[in-house]
Design a protein around this motif. Structure first.
Motif, PDB file in Angstrom:
ATOM      1  N   TRP A  91      -0.678  -1.665  10.959  1.00 34.48           N
ATOM      2  CA  TRP A  91       0.302  -2.071   9.950  1.00 34.48           C
ATOM      3  C   TRP A  91      -0.289  -1.983   8.546  1.00 34.48           C
ATOM      4  CZ3 TRP A  91       5.167  -2.309  11.350  1.00 34.48           C
ATOM      5  CH2 TRP A  91       5.488  -2.598  12.684  1.00 34.48           C
ATOM      6  N   VAL A  92      -1.585  -2.318   8.417  1.00 31.85           N
ATOM      7  CA  VAL A  92      -2.236  -2.164   7.111  1.00 31.85           C
ATOM      8  C   VAL A  92      -2.307  -0.682   6.748  1.00 31.85           C
ATOM      9  CG1 VAL A  92      -4.297  -2.668   5.747  1.00 31.85           C
ATOM     10  CG2 VAL A  92      -3.564  -4.271   7.511  1.00 31.85           C
ATOM     11  N   GLY A  93      -2.545   0.176   7.745  1.00 32.93           N
ATOM     12  CA  GLY A  93      -2.495   1.618   7.507  1.00 32.93           C
ATOM     13  C   GLY A  93      -1.121   2.069   7.038  1.00 32.93           C
ATOM     14  N   ALA A  94      -0.070   1.491   7.632  1.00 33.79           N
ATOM     15  CA  ALA A  94       1.296   1.822   7.198  1.00 33.79           C
ATOM     16  C   ALA A  94       1.529   1.389   5.756  1.00 33.79           C
ATOM     17  CB  ALA A  94       2.309   1.156   8.125  1.00 33.79           C
ATOM     18  N   LEU A  95       1.010   0.225   5.403  1.00 31.28           N
ATOM     19  CA  LEU A  95       1.133  -0.255   4.028  1.00 31.28           C
ATOM     20  C   LEU A  95       0.443   0.703   3.061  1.00 31.28           C
ATOM     21  CD1 LEU A  95       2.234  -2.899   2.633  1.00 31.28           C
ATOM     22  CD2 LEU A  95      -0.133  -3.704   2.665  1.00 31.28           C
ATOM     23  N   ALA A  96      -0.761   1.153   3.433  1.00 33.33           N
ATOM     24  CA  ALA A  96      -1.492   2.099   2.588  1.00 33.33           C
ATOM     25  C   ALA A  96      -0.742   3.417   2.455  1.00 33.33           C
ATOM     26  CB  ALA A  96      -2.885   2.344   3.170  1.00 33.33           C
ATOM     27  N   ALA A  97      -0.131   3.884   3.555  1.00 30.73           N
ATOM     28  CA  ALA A  97       0.621   5.136   3.514  1.00 30.73           C
ATOM     29  C   ALA A  97       1.844   5.018   2.615  1.00 30.73           C
ATOM     30  CB  ALA A  97       1.040   5.539   4.932  1.00 30.73           C
ATOM     31  N   LEU A  98       2.575   3.925   2.740  1.00 37.01           N
ATOM     32  CA  LEU A  98       3.754   3.718   1.892  1.00 37.01           C
ATOM     33  C   LEU A  98       3.366   3.631   0.424  1.00 37.01           C
ATOM     34  CD1 LEU A  98       5.604   1.110   4.140  1.00 37.01           C
ATOM     35  CD2 LEU A  98       6.394   3.436   3.631  1.00 37.01           C
ATOM     36  N   ARG A  99       2.233   3.013   0.157  1.00 35.41           N
ATOM     37  CA  ARG A  99       1.741   2.946  -1.223  1.00 35.41           C
ATOM     38  C   ARG A  99       1.413   4.342  -1.743  1.00 35.41           C
ATOM     39  NH1 ARG A  99      -4.162   0.673  -3.030  1.00 35.41           N
ATOM     40  NH2 ARG A  99      -4.009   1.309  -5.238  1.00 35.41           N
TER      41      ARG A  99
ATOM     42  N   PRO B 186       8.904  -5.367   4.959  1.00 38.11           N
ATOM     43  CA  PRO B 186       8.811  -5.670   6.392  1.00 38.11           C
ATOM     44  C   PRO B 186       7.429  -5.391   6.980  1.00 38.11           C
ATOM     45  CG  PRO B 186      10.163  -3.709   6.010  1.00 38.11           C
ATOM     46  CD  PRO B 186       9.930  -4.342   4.683  1.00 38.11           C
ATOM     47  N   VAL B 187       6.739  -4.384   6.455  1.00 40.81           N
ATOM     48  CA  VAL B 187       5.383  -4.105   6.916  1.00 40.81           C
ATOM     49  C   VAL B 187       4.455  -5.246   6.518  1.00 40.81           C
ATOM     50  CG1 VAL B 187       3.427  -2.526   6.692  1.00 40.81           C
ATOM     51  CG2 VAL B 187       5.756  -1.615   6.840  1.00 40.81           C
ATOM     52  N   TRP B 188       4.606  -5.721   5.297  1.00 42.60           N
ATOM     53  CA  TRP B 188       3.819  -6.849   4.813  1.00 42.60           C
ATOM     54  C   TRP B 188       4.027  -8.081   5.704  1.00 42.60           C
ATOM     55  CZ3 TRP B 188      -0.149  -8.277   2.090  1.00 42.60           C
ATOM     56  CH2 TRP B 188      -0.224  -9.533   1.494  1.00 42.60           C
TER      57      TRP B 188
END
Length: 301
Positions: free
Chosen positions: A121-129, A140-142
């Protein structure tokens, strides 16, 4: 982490920081050049991540470092073990720099493989950023991360970057985020350095911005709110046994940098001793070559 060693080491860039098992695996990967040796390196990485268990803070640190050091190994491991949660998590992080959309698609697969793990999920946050997506997609990822690890250091740093004026936010958005976090953050949480990190970034922002802000930057660290951050860091972070999180050495490096820039070289001496010459690129790279700058600054105390 041994905060009070008998002798200061020669400064060097150390992505593993003081994680001795991770450093050993990195050296094994570097030596694994030739037919059949990748299998041995994969076995070393697999064992390291298995041993990390559910220490989510250290797991994210180790995966992030390994992903940067060995993206080819990450791809090879995933090909061999396409359903392995460790292989999938490492694959997510190895894809971030080159293919954030691909990494984002893989995050859900990795999250399903080990539902308790916040790392995908932290990887998803980094990707979205990286993709500059709107905050409605990050929220929602947060929440998924917060449900698994409410004081996840890397996740908070990702949000800090996303909310910066250089990216998708503003100074007001940053302040709101920090105020909300500080109000309930335990003093020894892995995120304890978040306010000081934000202060150093603002210091760099003002130095680089020119105009009135740049003229007043010499007084930046004597302001009550920034001086308080330095006081708190020197009071709490050098206590025996604290801090204990995986990137504690990196955070102590930030404190050492800020103390030097504030002209508090006497306070900086014990902090440099605690860092032990383990240099991270930021914040030293703002001044030039990180190792040279670290060496110059530590030589002043």
């Amino acid at each position: 982490m041994a905060l009070f060693g008998p002798k200061r080491q020669a400064p060097r860039l150390a992505p593993e920081l003081d994680d001795v098992p991770l450093g050993r695996v990195l050296r094994g990967i570097a030596a694994a050049r030739g037919p059949g040796l990748q299998d041995l390196a994969i076995a070393q990485v697999e064992r390291l991540l298995r041993e990390t268990g559910d220490d989510w803070d250290r797991r994210c640190h180790r995966i992030g470092v390994l992903a940067q050091a060995a993206p080819a190994l990450a791809r090879g491991w995933r090909e061999r073990r396409p359903h392995d949660p460790d292989a999938l998590a490492l694959a997510v992080w190895s894809e971030l720099a080159t293919d954030p959309r691909g990494a984002l698609a893989l995050c859900r697969v990795a999250a399903d493989a080990r539902p308790a793990d916040p790392t995908p999920w932290v990887g998803a946050l980094a990707a979205l950023r990286l993709l500059g997506r709107p905050s409605s997609e990050l929220s929602p990822v947060w929440q998924e991360i917060r449900a698994r690890d409410p004081w996840h250091r890397e996740a908070h740093l990702q949000i800090l970057g996303y909310l910066s004026p250089e990216e998708q936010g503003s100074q007001a958005a940053l302040r709101d985020f920090l105020d909300d976090a500080i109000a309930v953050m335990p003093w020894d949480a892995p995120t304890a350095c978040l306010p000081l990190t934000a202060a150093v970034r603002q210091y760099h922002r003002e130095r680089s911005g020119g105009g009135v802000q740049a003229l007043g930057v010499s007084r930046y660290w004597s302001q009550p709110h920034t001086a308080r951050l330095l006081d708190q860091g020197t009071a709490y972070w050098l206590q025996p046994g604290h801090p204990r999180h995986a990137a504690a050495v990196a955070d102590l490096g930030i404190l050492a940098y800020a103390l030097i820039r504030a002209g508090r070289s006497g306070d900086a001496g014990p902090v440099f001793s605690a860092v032990g010459g383990l240099v991270t690129p930021w914040p030293w790279s703002y001044e030039g070559d990180p190792v040279e700058c670290y060496t110059n600054y530590s030589g002043r105390v």
